[in-house]
Enzyme design. Structure first.
Site, PDB file in Angstrom:
ATOM      1  N   GLU A  72      24.147  29.101  38.197  1.00  0.00           N
ATOM      2  CA  GLU A  72      23.351  29.955  37.303  1.00  0.00           C
ATOM      3  C   GLU A  72      23.986  30.060  35.921  1.00  0.00           C
ATOM      4  O   GLU A  72      23.290  30.069  34.906  1.00  0.00           O
ATOM      5  CB  GLU A  72      23.157  31.335  37.945  1.00  0.00           C
ATOM      6  CG  GLU A  72      22.282  31.249  39.187  1.00  0.00           C
ATOM      7  CD  GLU A  72      22.311  32.516  40.031  1.00  0.00           C
ATOM      8  OE1 GLU A  72      23.399  32.862  40.538  1.00  0.00           O
ATOM      9  OE2 GLU A  72      21.263  33.161  40.179  1.00  0.00           O
TER      10      GLU A  72
ATOM     11  N   ALA B 142      29.352  33.899  42.116  1.00  0.00           N
ATOM     12  CA  ALA B 142      29.787  35.268  41.877  1.00  0.00           C
ATOM     13  C   ALA B 142      30.899  35.560  42.884  1.00  0.00           C
ATOM     14  O   ALA B 142      31.021  34.872  43.904  1.00  0.00           O
ATOM     15  CB  ALA B 142      28.620  36.223  42.070  1.00  0.00           C
TER      16      ALA B 142
ATOM     17  N   GLU C 107      23.216  31.222  48.229  1.00  0.00           N
ATOM     18  CA  GLU C 107      23.209  32.658  48.544  1.00  0.00           C
ATOM     19  C   GLU C 107      22.512  32.965  49.861  1.00  0.00           C
ATOM     20  O   GLU C 107      22.841  33.943  50.537  1.00  0.00           O
ATOM     21  CB  GLU C 107      22.524  33.442  47.410  1.00  0.00           C
ATOM     22  CG  GLU C 107      23.309  33.483  46.118  1.00  0.00           C
ATOM     23  CD  GLU C 107      23.018  32.326  45.174  1.00  0.00           C
ATOM     24  OE1 GLU C 107      22.408  31.313  45.610  1.00  0.00           O
ATOM     25  OE2 GLU C 107      23.392  32.414  43.995  1.00  0.00           O
TER      26      GLU C 107
END
Ligand code: CO8
Length: 258
Positions: free
Chosen positions: A112, A66, A132
């Protein structure tokens, strides 16, 4: 055709190809990129001429996560009110099969995204990880769930708690990826696999995907019942008649995808 800023979209035969194209950020998945991937794949899903989708990145990075810069200054209420990452649910609800062609980094949201796809073809240079934890957060696009389903608790805990990367060989041993191929041919091999899938009866392929995915949601008895009902329903298709007739007549079937 629709113009996109962060992805390239084309059709090869019956296969739709989506190529992430933010090289300056290693294909980090900002909101705009998510929206474009979702829109492009939804259009392919609705197109009778498309039977499968391939999602790929660059040779260096499938996607490095992300977009950290886009979310770093947000607070809880921003994340909650804007319901960050919810848009990805649309991708997981596509009915046609989706193949991820992964070269280089597939980290965080990139890993993901690959796991939201139905088949993962990895280049031998692929690196998978959920780093993360290094940012003071945890996976937010389904990683703690899909990775655990894919590789089991031992590997998933290791990856999610330490943030270490798995190379392609380990990912294949662990059951995270479908096949490993030479890095230079990963898109070609994914397109070939997608073309094979797209050559089958489309309703059968869509329902096969739905049935396999039901294994993650239903208990065994319910899942087997769901499969049997779906199996029965395929006898309403022209493609079932054609497929079985072609077998008896020792010829290749000509599916009408209906
Ligand atoms: N977001 C934004 N920009 C990124 C990202 C990212 N995830 N990854 C790389 N970039 C940018 C870099 O900042 C750099 O930009 P610039 O040139 O402007 O400095 C450019 O891409 C090239 O990257 P590097 O120079 O770092 O390239 P290297 O080859 O040196 O390193 C790595 C490659 C190892 C992949 C490195 O870029 C890296 O570690 N990236 C971050 C990986 C990561 O932590 N991903 C997880 C992100 S978080 C996530 O995906 C899950 C979301 C869940 C959290 C929810 C929070 C609310």
């Amino acid at each position: 055709a629709q113009q996109y800023e962060n992805i390239l979209v084309e059709t090869r035969g019956r296969v739709g190809l989506v190529t992430l194209n933010r090289p300056q950020a290693l294909n980090a998945l900002n909101k705009a990129t998510m929206e474009e991937i979702v829109a492009a794949t939804a259009a392919m899903d609705a197109d009778p001429a498309v039977g499968a989708v391939v999602i790929t990145g660059s040779e260096k990075a499938f996607a490095a996560g992300a977009d950290i810069k886009e979310m770093s200054s947000k607070g809880y209420m921003d994340m909650y009110a804007e319901d960050w990452f919810r848009g990805w649910e649309s991708l997981t609800r596509l009915r046609i099969p989706v193949v991820a062609a992964v070269s280089g980094f597939a980290l965080g949201g990139g890993c993901e995204l690959a796991m939201m796809c139905d088949v993962i073809i990895a280049g031998d240079n692929a690196k998978f990880g959920q780093p993360e934890i290094n940012l003071g957060v945890i996976p937010g696009m389904g990683g703690s769930q899909r990775l655990t389903h894919a590789v089991g608790k031992a590997k998933a805990m290791d990856m999610v708690l330490t943030g270490r990367m798995m190379d392609a060989a380990e990912a294949e041993r662990a059951g995270l990826v479908s096949r490993v191929v030479p890095a230079a041919s990963v898109v070609e091999e994914a397109l070939k696999a997608a073309e094979v899938i797209a050559s089958k009866s489309k309703p059968a392929a869509m329902l096969a995907k739905e049935a396999v995915n039901a294994a993650f949601e239903l208990g065994l008895a319910q899942g087997v019942l769901f499969e049997r009902r779906v199996f029965h329903s395929l006898f309403a298709t022209e493609d079932q008649k054609e497929g079985m007739a072609a077998f008896s007549e020792k010829r290749q079937p000509e599916f009408k995808h209906r």
